[in-house]
Design a protein around this motif. Structure first.
Motif, PDB file in Angstrom:
ATOM      1  N   THR A  31      -9.437  23.261 -13.096  1.00 43.43           N
ATOM      2  CA  THR A  31      -8.373  23.730 -13.908  1.00 43.43           C
ATOM      3  C   THR A  31      -7.400  24.280 -12.541  1.00 43.43           C
ATOM      4  O   THR A  31      -7.649  25.296 -12.094  1.00 43.43           O
ATOM      5  CB  THR A  31      -8.711  24.525 -14.842  1.00 43.43           C
ATOM      6  OG1 THR A  31      -9.307  23.912 -15.824  1.00 43.43           O
ATOM      7  CG2 THR A  31      -7.207  24.975 -15.511  1.00 43.43           C
ATOM      8  N   PRO A  91      -4.745  26.214 -10.695  1.00 43.15           N
ATOM      9  CA  PRO A  91      -4.236  27.659 -10.912  1.00 43.15           C
ATOM     10  C   PRO A  91      -2.700  27.544 -11.558  1.00 43.15           C
ATOM     11  O   PRO A  91      -1.891  26.657 -11.140  1.00 43.15           O
ATOM     12  CB  PRO A  91      -4.077  28.378  -9.517  1.00 43.15           C
ATOM     13  CG  PRO A  91      -5.013  27.456  -8.861  1.00 43.15           C
ATOM     14  CD  PRO A  91      -4.976  26.320  -9.394  1.00 43.15           C
ATOM     15  N   GLU A  92      -2.381  28.655 -12.341  1.00 43.13           N
ATOM     16  CA  GLU A  92      -1.069  28.624 -12.770  1.00 43.13           C
ATOM     17  C   GLU A  92      -0.036  28.386 -11.759  1.00 43.13           C
ATOM     18  O   GLU A  92      -0.204  29.399 -10.944  1.00 43.13           O
ATOM     19  CB  GLU A  92      -0.931  29.909 -13.757  1.00 43.13           C
ATOM     20  CG  GLU A  92       0.386  30.033 -14.320  1.00 43.13           C
ATOM     21  CD  GLU A  92       0.402  30.357 -15.819  1.00 43.13           C
ATOM     22  OE1 GLU A  92       1.544  30.401 -16.359  1.00 43.13           O
ATOM     23  OE2 GLU A  92      -0.727  30.504 -16.437  1.00 43.13           O
ATOM     24  N   GLY A  93       0.774  27.556 -12.159  1.00 40.60           N
ATOM     25  CA  GLY A  93       2.076  27.448 -11.068  1.00 40.60           C
ATOM     26  C   GLY A  93       1.786  26.350 -10.034  1.00 40.60           C
ATOM     27  O   GLY A  93       2.839  26.136  -9.266  1.00 40.60           O
ATOM     28  N   TRP A 122      -4.683  28.441  -2.810  1.00 43.41           N
ATOM     29  CA  TRP A 122      -4.838  28.753  -4.216  1.00 43.41           C
ATOM     30  C   TRP A 122      -5.971  29.216  -4.724  1.00 43.41           C
ATOM     31  O   TRP A 122      -7.030  28.849  -4.039  1.00 43.41           O
ATOM     32  CB  TRP A 122      -4.145  27.664  -5.228  1.00 43.41           C
ATOM     33  CG  TRP A 122      -2.586  27.359  -5.013  1.00 43.41           C
ATOM     34  CD1 TRP A 122      -2.266  26.469  -3.896  1.00 43.41           C
ATOM     35  CD2 TRP A 122      -1.574  27.803  -5.562  1.00 43.41           C
ATOM     36  NE1 TRP A 122      -0.664  26.562  -3.883  1.00 43.41           N
ATOM     37  CE2 TRP A 122      -0.534  27.321  -5.076  1.00 43.41           C
ATOM     38  CE3 TRP A 122      -1.424  28.559  -6.774  1.00 43.41           C
ATOM     39  CZ2 TRP A 122       0.830  27.376  -5.378  1.00 43.41           C
ATOM     40  CZ3 TRP A 122      -0.178  28.680  -7.312  1.00 43.41           C
ATOM     41  CH2 TRP A 122       0.833  28.339  -6.598  1.00 43.41           C
TER      42      TRP A 122
END
Length: 81
Positions: free
Chosen positions: A57, A59-61, A81
């Protein structure tokens, strides 16, 4: 260069084991004259596919940042990241 490079490493690999799980530079599917500007690299869609393949998944962004890099043709940007 209009393509992405991707390395996936295990965070908790024992010191006596290689932590590299995937490197786009070693992926034979990324080479070929038919790939033109992508030869040796990945498109954004292929980066997303590699995440899916390795059950990651992002990372956000991350995908938004990659999309912006692709849109502006950013070069020589290294991010961890």
């Amino acid at each position: 260069m209009r393509h992405f490079s991707l390395n996936i490493e295990r965070a908790n690999a024992p010191e006596d084991e290689d932590n590299l799980v995937y490197a786009s530079l070693h992926d034979t599917q990324t080479y070929g004259h038919d790939r033109r500007h992508l030869s040796g690299g990945l498109s954004l869609e292929e980066v997303q596919e590699r995440f899916t393949r390795f059950h990651i998944t992002p990372p956000e962004g991350l995908l938004a940042a990659l999309n912006e890099d692709a849109r502006t043709n950013a070069g020589n940007v290294i991010r961890t990241w």
